[in-house]
Design a protein around this motif. Structure first.
Motif, PDB file in Angstrom:
ATOM      1  N   GLY A 193       0.774  -1.235   0.000  1.00  0.00           N
ATOM      2  CA  GLY A 193       0.000   0.000   0.000  1.00  0.00           C
ATOM      3  C   GLY A 193       0.804   1.281   0.000  1.00  0.00           C
ATOM      4  N   LEU A 194       2.063   1.212  -0.426  1.00  0.00           N
ATOM      5  CA  LEU A 194       2.907   2.404  -0.405  1.00  0.00           C
ATOM      6  C   LEU A 194       2.969   3.114  -1.748  1.00  0.00           C
ATOM      7  N   VAL A 195       2.731   2.391  -2.834  1.00  0.00           N
ATOM      8  CA  VAL A 195       2.632   2.991  -4.161  1.00  0.00           C
ATOM      9  C   VAL A 195       1.371   2.468  -4.831  1.00  0.00           C
ATOM     10  N   SER A 196       0.910   3.197  -5.829  1.00  0.00           N
ATOM     11  CA  SER A 196      -0.294   2.767  -6.551  1.00  0.00           C
ATOM     12  C   SER A 196      -0.190   3.161  -8.013  1.00  0.00           C
ATOM     13  N   ARG A 197      -1.058   2.535  -8.803  1.00  0.00           N
ATOM     14  CA  ARG A 197      -1.187   2.842 -10.227  1.00  0.00           C
ATOM     15  C   ARG A 197      -2.660   3.158 -10.473  1.00  0.00           C
ATOM     16  N   GLY A 237      -4.464   1.474 -13.257  1.00  0.00           N
ATOM     17  CA  GLY A 237      -4.470   0.011 -13.285  1.00  0.00           C
ATOM     18  C   GLY A 237      -3.212  -0.554 -13.909  1.00  0.00           C
ATOM     19  N   ASP A 238      -3.338  -1.756 -14.441  1.00  0.00           N
ATOM     20  CA  ASP A 238      -2.180  -2.463 -14.983  1.00  0.00           C
ATOM     21  C   ASP A 238      -1.930  -2.183 -16.457  1.00  0.00           C
ATOM     22  N   PRO A 297       1.970   4.798 -15.051  1.00  0.00           N
ATOM     23  CA  PRO A 297       2.896   5.312 -14.047  1.00  0.00           C
ATOM     24  C   PRO A 297       2.507   4.914 -12.632  1.00  0.00           C
ATOM     25  N   TYR A 298       3.487   4.880 -11.788  1.00  0.00           N
ATOM     26  CA  TYR A 298       3.307   4.642 -10.355  1.00  0.00           C
ATOM     27  C   TYR A 298       3.350   5.980  -9.644  1.00  0.00           C
TER      28      TYR A 298
END
Length: 108
Positions: free
Chosen positions: A66-70, A73-74, A79-80
Motif C-alpha cells: 500500500g505504499l505505491v499505486s497505479r 491500473g495495470d 505510471p506509479y
C-alpha cells in the motif's frame, strides 16, 4: 491490547521494508523518485540505473504493502505514484531514511 496508530504501523512497515531487508536502499530510492515525479517501471529503470526486473520486484512489493499505486491500473506503461497513505505520512519515511547508513561499497 491498545490499537496501533496509523503512523506507528507505517513506521514498523517502513523499518522492515527499508531498513530491515537487503533491497531496502533501492526501495527507498524508488519512493524518493516517485515523490518527485510519477514514473513507470521502464522510466525508473533508466532514472535509477537498476535492472528492470529488480525495479518490477520492488514496485510489486511496495504496491502490495500500500505504499505505491497505479491509478490507471495495470495498463502498459502506467505510471506509479506514492499512495495517499504514504504521501500523508511522508515524514515517517524521511525519519527512517535519515537513520540508514550509506550502503557498504566493499561488497558486490
Amino acid at each position: 491490547m491498545p490499537a496501533i496508530s496509523v503512523s506507528a504501523a507505517l513506521r514498523q512497515l517502513l523499518w522492515y521494508l527499508i531498513a530491515g531487508t537487503r533491497g531496502g536502499t533501492n526501495r527507498a530510492r524508488i519512493i524518493e523518485a516517485l515523490r518527485d515525479h510519477p514514473y513507470n517501471a521502464n522510466q525508473l529503470t533508466e532514472a535509477l540505473r537498476l535492472d528492470y526486473r529488480t525495479i518490477r520486484h520492488h514496485l510489486a512489493l511496495l504496491e502490495k504493502n500500500g505504499l505505491v499505486s497505479r491509478p490507471t491500473g495495470d495498463a502498459y506503461a502506467a505510471p506509479y505514484f506514492l499512495s495517499p497513505y504514504l504521501e500523508g505520512n511522508y515524514a515517517v519515511f524521511e525519519e527512517i531514511r535519515a537513520r540508514l547508513r550509506p550502503p557498504d561499497r566493499r561488497f558486490g
